[in-house]
Write an enzyme that holds these catalytic residues in place. Structure first.
Site, PDB file in Angstrom:
ATOM      1  N   ASP A   9      16.764  -7.159 -42.944  1.00  0.00           N
ATOM      2  CA  ASP A   9      15.560  -6.557 -42.391  1.00  0.00           C
ATOM      3  C   ASP A   9      14.757  -7.565 -41.584  1.00  0.00           C
ATOM      4  OD1 ASP A   9      14.949  -3.887 -42.325  1.00  0.00           O
ATOM      5  OD2 ASP A   9      14.810  -3.772 -44.503  1.00  0.00           O
ATOM      6  N   GLU A  40      17.325  -3.069 -38.040  1.00  0.00           N
ATOM      7  CA  GLU A  40      16.684  -1.754 -37.875  1.00  0.00           C
ATOM      8  C   GLU A  40      15.217  -1.866 -37.453  1.00  0.00           C
ATOM      9  OE1 GLU A  40      15.977   0.804 -41.107  1.00  0.00           O
ATOM     10  OE2 GLU A  40      15.593  -0.791 -42.535  1.00  0.00           O
ATOM     11  N   ASN A  41      14.605  -3.017 -37.733  1.00  0.00           N
ATOM     12  CA  ASN A  41      13.203  -3.203 -37.348  1.00  0.00           C
ATOM     13  C   ASN A  41      13.012  -4.362 -36.383  1.00  0.00           C
ATOM     14  OD1 ASN A  41      12.065  -1.208 -39.261  1.00  0.00           O
ATOM     15  ND2 ASN A  41      12.867  -2.590 -40.804  1.00  0.00           N
ATOM     16  N   ASN A  68      16.971   3.355 -40.346  1.00  0.00           N
ATOM     17  CA  ASN A  68      15.859   4.255 -40.010  1.00  0.00           C
ATOM     18  C   ASN A  68      15.621   4.415 -38.516  1.00  0.00           C
ATOM     19  OD1 ASN A  68      15.497   3.292 -42.703  1.00  0.00           O
ATOM     20  ND2 ASN A  68      13.576   4.409 -42.712  1.00  0.00           N
ATOM     21  N   HIS A  69      15.656   3.296 -37.829  1.00  0.00           N
ATOM     22  CA  HIS A  69      15.327   3.362 -36.411  1.00  0.00           C
ATOM     23  C   HIS A  69      16.566   3.142 -35.550  1.00  0.00           C
ATOM     24  CE1 HIS A  69      11.304   3.427 -37.878  1.00  0.00           C
ATOM     25  NE2 HIS A  69      11.429   2.246 -38.429  1.00  0.00           N
ATOM     26  N   HIS A 158      22.041   1.269 -47.625  1.00  0.00           N
ATOM     27  CA  HIS A 158      20.646   1.390 -47.229  1.00  0.00           C
ATOM     28  C   HIS A 158      20.031   2.562 -47.990  1.00  0.00           C
ATOM     29  CE1 HIS A 158      17.750  -0.120 -44.386  1.00  0.00           C
ATOM     30  NE2 HIS A 158      17.324   1.104 -44.184  1.00  0.00           N
ATOM     31  N   HIS A 183      16.574  -1.884 -47.487  1.00  0.00           N
ATOM     32  CA  HIS A 183      15.595  -0.857 -47.094  1.00  0.00           C
ATOM     33  C   HIS A 183      14.215  -1.083 -47.673  1.00  0.00           C
ATOM     34  CE1 HIS A 183      13.880   2.911 -45.744  1.00  0.00           C
ATOM     35  NE2 HIS A 183      13.668   3.318 -46.955  1.00  0.00           N
ATOM     36  N   HIS A 185      12.724  -3.855 -48.347  1.00  0.00           N
ATOM     37  CA  HIS A 185      12.158  -5.104 -47.811  1.00  0.00           C
ATOM     38  C   HIS A 185      11.756  -6.092 -48.915  1.00  0.00           C
ATOM     39  CE1 HIS A 185      11.035  -3.438 -43.573  1.00  0.00           C
ATOM     40  NE2 HIS A 185      11.981  -2.718 -44.115  1.00  0.00           N
TER      41      HIS A 185
END
Ligand SMILES: [Fe+2]
Length: 269
Positions: A9, A40-41, A68-69, A158, A183, A185
């Site tokens: 992450d 993803e972030n 997620n993204h 995830h 996921h 974090h």
């Protein structure tokens, strides 16, 4: 012996500063053969643009995972993530309708030092709020075709709940080499090797700001939790100190995980 360094992450612009600052030290300490991370972030907290993916490749990362993204930057990255040399993968258990194929590759085969590694990204079912294909069934389908072809199989799961993490890890015990959760974090203190030599950890944690909510500033997150109205958009993430680098170091020999160790570095201010 195969040595893996896995970071998770990697959040917003802080990742550039933290990964570049700590990676030389981590490489010196662990001498990893393979490096995996999650993106993803990575681009302003939402997905990853090609420029940032390629920066990770230049730093010797072999594979990046998502969720997620995943598709937040499709205008920028669709051609790249569909290409065979993409290091970016997306989860395997979306519903892949033949007429409406989901963009991106769902697996990465890393071939290096005469070894062949398969990385699979799966989504959990519990409390994730998305309709997805069953991860237990999907991974069985994949393994039915592939296990004998690889020196190691790594599963990035995830998911939201610890229970689902343990359930999938036990389900895959003896079938894959490593199952790590992502996921939340937040790094968990439960890394261990199961009786059948498969290693697991519920959550690796993140590379971001130690004093933050999911890597975001508190003024972005507190109003949402205080009101349960999602109108308070996340403030642009800026460099926030101190930085936190979470990950794991793993050693694999003859397809067996012989060591799993947490990595947790906190920046000195
Ligand atoms: Fe996530």
């Amino acid at each position: 012996m195969l040595k893996f360094l896995i970071l998770w992450d990697i959040f917003g612009r802080n990742w550039r500063r933290l990964v570049k600052k700590f990676l030389p030290e981590l490489k010196k300490q662990y001498s990893p053969d393979f490096m995996i991370a999650n993106s993803e972030n990575m681009t302003s907290g939402r997905g990853a643009v090609v420029k940032h993916i390629l920066e990770m490749k230049e730093l010797w990362f072999d594979c990046l995972t998502w969720w997620n993204h995943s598709f937040a930057n499709l205008n920028d990255n669709e051609t790249y993530i569909n290409s065979s040399d993409s290091i970016q993968i997306r989860p395997a258990n979306y519903f892949d309708h033949p007429e409406y194929p989901v963009p991106g590759k769902w697996y990465k085969i890393i071939e290096k030092n005469w070894k062949k590694i398969l990385v699979i990204n799966l989504l959990g079912n519990s409390f994730m709020g998305w309709h997805i294909y069953n991860p237990f069934m999907k991974v069985d389908e994949i393994l039915a075709e592939t296990w004998n072809n690889f020196d190691s199989i790594i599963v990035d799961f995830h998911r939201e709940t610890t229970a689902e993490s343990y359930a999938l890890s036990e389900y895959l015990s003896g079938k894959v080499t490593l199952v790590y959760g992502t996921h939340t974090h937040v790094q968990t203190n439960d890394e261990h090797i199961l009786s059948s030599w498969t290693a697991m950890i519920t959550d690796i944690g993140m590379v971001g700001s130690l004093h933050s909510s999911l890597g975001q500033k508190f003024e972005s997150r507190i109003p949402n939790f205080a009101t349960w109205i999602n109108i308070f958009s996340a403030k642009n993430e800026v460099d926030m100190w101190p930085g936190l680098v979470n990950g794991i170091y793993v050693e694999i020999e003859d397809r067996k995980c012989i060591k799993i160790e947490k990595v947790r570095l906190i920046e000195k201010v």
